[in-house]
Enzyme design. Structure first.
Site, PDB file in Angstrom:
ATOM      1  N   GLY A 297      -6.517   2.131   4.849  1.00 53.12           N
ATOM      2  CA  GLY A 297      -8.006   2.435   4.675  1.00 53.12           C
ATOM      3  C   GLY A 297      -8.490   2.701   3.480  1.00 53.12           C
TER       4      GLY A 297
ATOM      5  N   THR B 144      -9.690   4.630  -0.070  1.00 47.94           N
ATOM      6  CA  THR B 144     -10.784   5.667  -0.158  1.00 47.94           C
ATOM      7  C   THR B 144     -11.958   5.990   0.947  1.00 47.94           C
ATOM      8  OG1 THR B 144     -10.468   5.502  -2.780  1.00 47.94           O
ATOM      9  CG2 THR B 144     -12.517   6.648  -1.642  1.00 47.94           C
ATOM     10  N   CYS B 145     -12.524   4.761   1.264  1.00 46.09           N
ATOM     11  CA  CYS B 145     -13.220   4.946   2.140  1.00 46.09           C
ATOM     12  C   CYS B 145     -13.036   5.851   3.668  1.00 46.09           C
ATOM     13  CB  CYS B 145     -14.040   3.290   2.604  1.00 46.09           C
ATOM     14  SG  CYS B 145     -15.483   3.619   3.837  1.00 46.09           S
TER      15      CYS B 145
ATOM     16  N   GLY C 130      -0.357   4.305  -0.124  1.00 45.84           N
ATOM     17  CA  GLY C 130      -0.870   5.431   0.600  1.00 45.84           C
ATOM     18  C   GLY C 130      -1.406   5.045   2.000  1.00 45.84           C
TER      19      GLY C 130
ATOM     20  N   GLU D 240       0.847  -1.264   0.058  1.00 47.15           N
ATOM     21  CA  GLU D 240      -0.036  -0.069   0.072  1.00 47.15           C
ATOM     22  C   GLU D 240       0.836   1.334  -0.125  1.00 47.15           C
ATOM     23  OE1 GLU D 240      -2.157   2.531  -0.660  1.00 47.15           O
ATOM     24  OE2 GLU D 240      -3.658   1.090   0.011  1.00 47.15           O
TER      25      GLU D 240
ATOM     26  N   HIS E 272     -45.685   1.447  16.043  1.00 47.50           N
ATOM     27  CA  HIS E 272     -46.665   2.637  15.848  1.00 47.50           C
ATOM     28  C   HIS E 272     -45.953   3.629  16.910  1.00 47.50           C
ATOM     29  CE1 HIS E 272     -49.789   5.480  15.180  1.00 47.50           C
ATOM     30  NE2 HIS E 272     -49.839   5.225  16.457  1.00 47.50           N
TER      31      HIS E 272
END
Length: 451
Positions: A36, A38-39, A33, A31, A437
């Site tokens: 994690g 882009t996310c 960059g 990796e 409800h």
């Protein structure tokens, strides 16, 4: 050459592959960059942290309809930004340390294939019994005359700016434009969105797209059916020349965001040298088990699928992990119900066929549209614009699609996603389940009962 049992390229969703089941393998993570992907660093998570703040601002400004007269002081942009990235940025170093301490070799140079199942990483060549490609995607930079001469942002950079601009021009009309238009408008910028098509969010159901376009046009200047012909510097900002129904005009702004789509990062991998086939859109071609054209090489996430959705990539990670651990029990991942949401204002969520897709494909369908305003909690919200839309098969009474625009749409759609995935009859889902409800989920119940 260093040989591994497993090499994973890309530590976005790819980082989730490692765990106890694969701990016995000699593994490497590649990796260049921040871990994690882009996310975590420039996509889903920081943008939603900004959206939550923007929602708070808009809710306060709109509270007068409830008899609450509130005002919002100017938003402290730097405090908002630093809260977001003050939590995110430290995670990279801790993630790298954790992987290394767990026995995974971590390489921080970019990778490219030099042969099938062999990658060059910096000065090292790595071969492996299994390689998983999860290198993601990046923003498309359109070929607009003058774009290379002006300052502009993409989704990669816009969230880290130092000052909130007084005005922002957004080129593009998809989900990134919708989300950042909401954020920057809420924080005080005058937003102009330039969309070359007749509505915003054209991928959504036509009824949802039309409603969102109407609502967005109340907050922003929205130019539809409008092409950008050139951009140029204008003082400290930009001047965007456009051609649309009103002829040619110039839109000026202090800052510019370009968000016209994303492209897979396959062009950075030299996939041809690795023997990997691509589809017509440049994604790595895979089967339903995430296998590529090279045995032992798998691909997942944005580099392989067309969904650009983290939850889809997460499902693919679980699938690939299983298939690596159990090569004699290869599983596949279906695509029947792949939901998505747009975290704009109002929120939008969708799964399955849109009405226009059903018509275009000649698929028989029933349609139910139910307004929030017709449910008790919709009364409480004083909501006049939100709705749930459901499409069903008239023969077997199963769901074909569901589309919601309104508060908490991404949460409200979940029981419909489950019904579609499990093949449940709409009558069972409507009548055999109790809906609290007066919770907002009654809107979903009433839309189902109407069918």
């Amino acid at each position: 050459m260093l040989h591994y049992d497993l090499v994973v390229l890309g530590m976005g969703s790819g980082n989730m592959l490692f765990g106890d089941e694969l701990a016995h393998l000699r593994s490497a993570a590649v990796e260049p960059g921040p871990f994690g992907g882009t996310c975590l660093n420039r996509g889903c998570i920081p943008s939603k942290m900004l959206v939550v703040t923007a929602d708070a601002v808009v809710d306060a400004r709109e509270a007068a309809r409830l008899g609450v007269h509130a005002t919002v002081e100017p938003v402290d942009w730097r405090a908002v930004r630093d809260r977001v990235f003050g939590r995110i940025d430290p995670l990279h170093e801790s993630a790298v340390s954790f992987r290394r301490e767990s026995g995974v070799d971590v390489y921080t140079d970019a990778a490219r294939f030099v042969a099938p199942k062999v990658v060059q990483v910096g000065s090292e060549q790595l071969s492996a019994e299994a390689i998983v490609v999860a290198v993601g995607s990046r923003p498309v930079i359109p070929d607009i005359p003058g774009l290379d001469t002006v300052p502009y942002h993409t989704s990669d950079t816009i969230m880290r700016i130092d000052e909130m601009p007084e005005s922002l021009v957004v080129i593009g009309g998809g989900f990134i434009a919708a989300e950042f238009g909401h954020v920057f408008d809420a924080f005080g910028a005058r937003v102009t969105i330039i969309q070359h098509r007749p509505r915003l969010l054209m991928a959504e159901d036509e009824q949802v797209s039309a409603r969102f376009t109407e609502l967005a046009s109340r907050r922003h200047r929205v130019l539809l059916d409008t092409e950008v012909t050139s951009v140029a510097r204008r003082g400290d900002g930009v001047a965007v020349t456009v051609r649309g129904p009103q002829g040619e005009q110039v839109v000026e702004a202090e800052a510019m965001l370009v968000c016209v789509g994303r492209r897979p990062n396959t062009d950075r991998l030299d996939v041809a040298a690795g023997g990997l086939d691509l589809d017509s859109d440049g994604h790595i071609a895979t089967d339903a088990a995430c296998r590529t054209s090279v045995p032992g090489v798998w691909a997942l996430g944005d580099v392989a699928n067309h969904f650009q959705l983290k939850h889809r990539a997460n499902a693919e990670v679980r699938l690939v992990r299983h298939n690596l651990v159990h090569p004699d029990d290869i599983r596949s991942l279906g695509t029947k119900a792949v939901p998505h949401a747009v975290f704009t204002h109002p929120q939008i969520a969708s799964v399955g066929l849109t009405e226009q897709e059903a018509r275009r494909s000649g698929i028989d369908h029933l349609v139910s549209v139910h307004d929030y305003a017709d449910a008790a909690y919709g009364w409480a919200l004083e909501d006049t614009t939100s709705f749930v839309k459901i499409l069903a098969n008239p023969a077997d009474r199963t769901l074909l699609g569901a589309h919601i625009i309104g508060p908490q749409a991404a949460t409200l759609i979940q029981p419909l996603i489950q019904a579609m995935t499990l093949g449940r009859n709409i009558d069972d889902v409507a009548r055999d389940v109790l809906y609290i409800h007066p919770a907002l989920t009654e809107v979903v119940e009433q839309a189902l009962l109407a069918l």
